[in-house]
Design an enzyme around this catalytic site. Structure first.
Site, short mmCIF file in Angstrom:
data_model
loop_
_atom_site.label_atom_id
_atom_site.label_comp_id
_atom_site.label_asym_id
_atom_site.label_seq_id
_atom_site.Cartn_x
_atom_site.Cartn_y
_atom_site.Cartn_z
N ASN A 128 0.84 -1.21 0.00
CA ASN A 128 0.00 0.00 0.00
C ASN A 128 0.87 1.25 0.00
O ASN A 128 0.61 2.21 -0.72
CB ASN A 128 -0.91 0.02 1.23
CG ASN A 128 -2.15 -0.84 1.05
OD1 ASN A 128 -2.42 -1.32 -0.05
ND2 ASN A 128 -2.90 -1.04 2.11
N TYR B 41 -3.17 5.05 11.81
CA TYR B 41 -3.72 4.23 10.72
C TYR B 41 -3.10 4.60 9.39
O TYR B 41 -2.82 5.77 9.13
CB TYR B 41 -5.24 4.42 10.64
CG TYR B 41 -5.96 3.71 11.75
CD1 TYR B 41 -6.39 2.40 11.59
CD2 TYR B 41 -6.18 4.34 12.97
CE1 TYR B 41 -7.04 1.73 12.61
CE2 TYR B 41 -6.83 3.66 14.01
CZ TYR B 41 -7.26 2.36 13.82
OH TYR B 41 -7.89 1.70 14.83
N GLU B 42 -2.94 3.62 8.52
CA GLU B 42 -2.19 3.84 7.28
C GLU B 42 -2.84 4.87 6.35
O GLU B 42 -2.16 5.52 5.58
CB GLU B 42 -1.96 2.53 6.52
CG GLU B 42 -3.23 1.84 6.08
CD GLU B 42 -2.93 0.52 5.37
OE1 GLU B 42 -2.06 0.49 4.49
OE2 GLU B 42 -3.60 -0.49 5.69
N PHE B 43 -4.15 5.04 6.44
CA PHE B 43 -4.80 6.01 5.56
C PHE B 43 -4.71 7.42 6.12
O PHE B 43 -5.19 8.36 5.49
CB PHE B 43 -6.26 5.62 5.33
CG PHE B 43 -7.01 5.41 6.60
CD1 PHE B 43 -7.53 6.48 7.30
CD2 PHE B 43 -7.17 4.13 7.12
CE1 PHE B 43 -8.19 6.29 8.50
CE2 PHE B 43 -7.83 3.93 8.32
CZ PHE B 43 -8.34 5.02 9.02
#
Lengths: 323, 254
Positions: A128, B41-43
């Site tokens: 990602n 969090y990755e987002f």
């Protein structure tokens, strides 16, 4: 710089000057009304064989209605950037739209896994983070960016990254190639008719995706005036000149949610999950939600319904930060 | 498994949280012993205090991102991890080997024709590469604890030789720290980098645990007895976080 290792995955890199030339001639500087129906935006800007990227996720602020339109128009041989994707890769693959996927996260359900196992869909491995970094490189107009991720893994072996000895510290470092998608799809909370757009809340990479992509299609919950944009410019996520088409698509993220506007449709996701591992059910799912309706409006009217729409809006009780 | 995982999350630390079960563990830890833990969090969400009850599939949405300190994006978050700001990462995995290398990509010996294809890295590679410590949460099954993973999605201690990670260019002093299952807890030996059994759940024997592993982990002189969930942990899980048992039911069955 010696190349210590090179991944074998399929990818392409733009010539930075070709890219600049494209941006110079193809991206309009004048403010023109770019609002158009979704069918026209997809017809005009997405061709068979294109590389397609999207932001943000299947569950939250994803351009779901645009993806459904791509499937409805039966595009083929697309290469899809699955950088934070749970269902779109499966829907596109099951519809015969895809040639390959850049894998951050391949998607949920066994059907998409099966398509890779049987060699029907090609994949190049990334993560990602590195797939999103490739968009940043593309957005910067440079051919690559360095990263300390990927190193010493099979993920790197089957990616398009290269490991080099960093000329400054002499340590191994991974270089990931830029990606400049043919088309970027971004759903936004608000924009004006020219494409000055606002996304609220966290997000994967709306600006990088719009900058890196040669064509950017925006779908929006709401169209506001340019006066409103000019009153609070710090809220602008994407400036108009990066945008090629604006599609007015309230509830365009369904079955995902748009933060502060409506919640995701959990029941629908459970139905999707059941279909994501079963070919027959997937055919029925695609027919019900995509092929048997002519457009997003008909999807909302006939497949979701006012009662459900009102309920999902009512569930969006957390508003702070999303305006 | 959720409680064992939560107990490893320390107060006052910055903790990178993956999708699903780690989210539940993080809320539990934050409600009980780690109120000042900062979830990441990755987002792009930093420091949220997720709203409960926890709704299935929630991650980037308003309920999980409730009352955050900052909302950024993926490049920023992974840059901060690369910078050395993240103390602990929590990951799920399909397969793990004796040196803590993690596979979440595929099973089989031929990459081009996998026997079984999984979703791939997601953000796992970044987490295991960049966080100072990483906890891996995995079902306790023999086919998952293998001598050598079919595919190294995310780097553990590689071949276990001293300095293997650093030689490859990975950040110094990072790597897998704990492996949590429904029955046992593992660490990694400082010298050999091999997985070592630290504890077994009360009521489970060492032999039962080892039987469900393809390789023999190191076993210390003193293997700790892991306490089952306390009444307080169960109360928070069942009444505050997941009253419909959408997630904890699944973890309990595992």
């Amino acid at each position: 710089m010696d190349v210590l290792q090179a991944g074998v995955g399929e990818f392409t890199v733009e010539d930075p000057d070709e890219l600049r030339a494209f941006m110079r001639t193809e991206k309009r500087r004048e403010m023109v009304d770019k609002v158009m129906p979704e069918a026209e935006a997809v017809r005009r800007y997405i061709k068979d064989g294109d590389y397609v990227s999207f932001d943000f996720s299947s569950f939250t602020r994803g351009p779901a209605s645009l993806v459904r339109e791509i499937i409805r128009q039966r595009r083929q041989n697309l290469w899809f950037a699955a950088k934070f994707t749970l269902m779109e890769s499966t829907l596109l693959a099951a519809s015969g739209c895809l040639r390959g996927i850049d894998v951050g996260f391949l998607g949920l359900g066994s059907l998409i896994g099966k398509a890779v196992e049987e060699g029907r869909i090609k994949v190049t491995e990334w993560t990602n983070g590195t797939l999103t970094l490739r968009h940043l490189a593309g957005a910067m107009g440079v051919p690559f960016l360095p990263s300390r991720n990927l190193l010493a893994t099979d993920t790197l072996t089957y990616s398009g990254a290269k490991v080099v000895q960093d000329p400054f510290t002499r340590r191994p470092i991974a270089l990931v190639p830029a990606v400049n998608p043919d088309v970027g799809l971004v759903h936004v909370h608000q924009c004006d008719i020219y494409g000055n757009a606002r996304c609220f809340g966290p997000g994967v990479s709306p600006l990088e995706t719009a900058m890196a992509s040669k064509r950017t299609i925006i779908s929006t919950e709401e169209i506001i005036t340019t006066d409103d944009i000019r009153k609070e410019p710090s809220k602008t996520t994407i400036p108009y000149y990066l945008v090629d088409a604006v599609v007015y698509a309230p509830f365009g993220c369904l079955p995902g949610g748009a933060q502060g506007v409506y919640e995701m449709d959990t029941e629908h996701f459970l139905e999707y999950m059941a279909a994501s591992g079963d070919e027959q059910k997937m055919v029925a799912y695609l027919d019900r939600y995509i092929h048997s309706v002519s457009c997003h409006e008909e999807f909302l009217e006939k497949r979701v319904g006012v009662t459900k729409l009102m309920d999902l809006k009512r569930q969006a009780t957390i508003k702070e930060g999303y305006h | 498994m959720i409680c064992q995982c939560a107990r490893l999350m320390e107060d006052g630390k910055i903790v990178f949280i993956g999708y699903g079960m780690p989210q539940i563990a993080a809320i539990l830890a934050q409600r009980l012993h780690a109120p000042r833990m900062v979830q990441m969090y990755e987002f792009g969400a930093v420091g949220p205090l997720p709203a409960t009850p926890f709704v299935r599939f929630t991650m980037g949405g308003p309920r999980n991102c409730y009352k955050s300190l900052a909302w950024t994006n993926m490049n920023t978050i992974f840059a901060q991890a690369q910078l050395g700001m993240v103390d602990l990462g929590v990951l799920g995995a399909t397969q793990i080997d004796q040196f803590g290398n993690v596979n979440s990509t595929m099973l089989g010996s031929d990459y081009t024709r996998p026997e079984k294809r999984f979703p791939g890295s997601g953000g796992a590679n970044e987490v295991l590469t960049q966080c100072w410590r990483t906890v891996i949460v995995i079902m306790h099954e023999r086919r998952r604890f293998v001598k050598k993973v079919d595919f190294v999605t995310s780097p553990g201690y590689l071949d276990g030789t001293p300095g293997a990670r650093e030689r490859a260019g990975l950040p110094r002093e990072t790597g897998p720290w704990r492996v949590v299952t429904s029955k046992a807890l593992y660490g990694f030996d400082e010298q050999s980098k091999r997985m070592s059994l630290l504890g077994v759940l009360r009521g489970v024997t060492e032999a039962e645990v080892l039987k469900e592993m393809e390789f023999a982990p190191l076993v210390g002189e003193k293997v700790e007895q892991l306490e089952p969930p306390t009444a307080e942990e169960l109360r928070v899980l069942r009444h505050e976080i997941d009253p419909t048992r959408a997630i904890i039911g699944k973890a309990a069955r595992a």
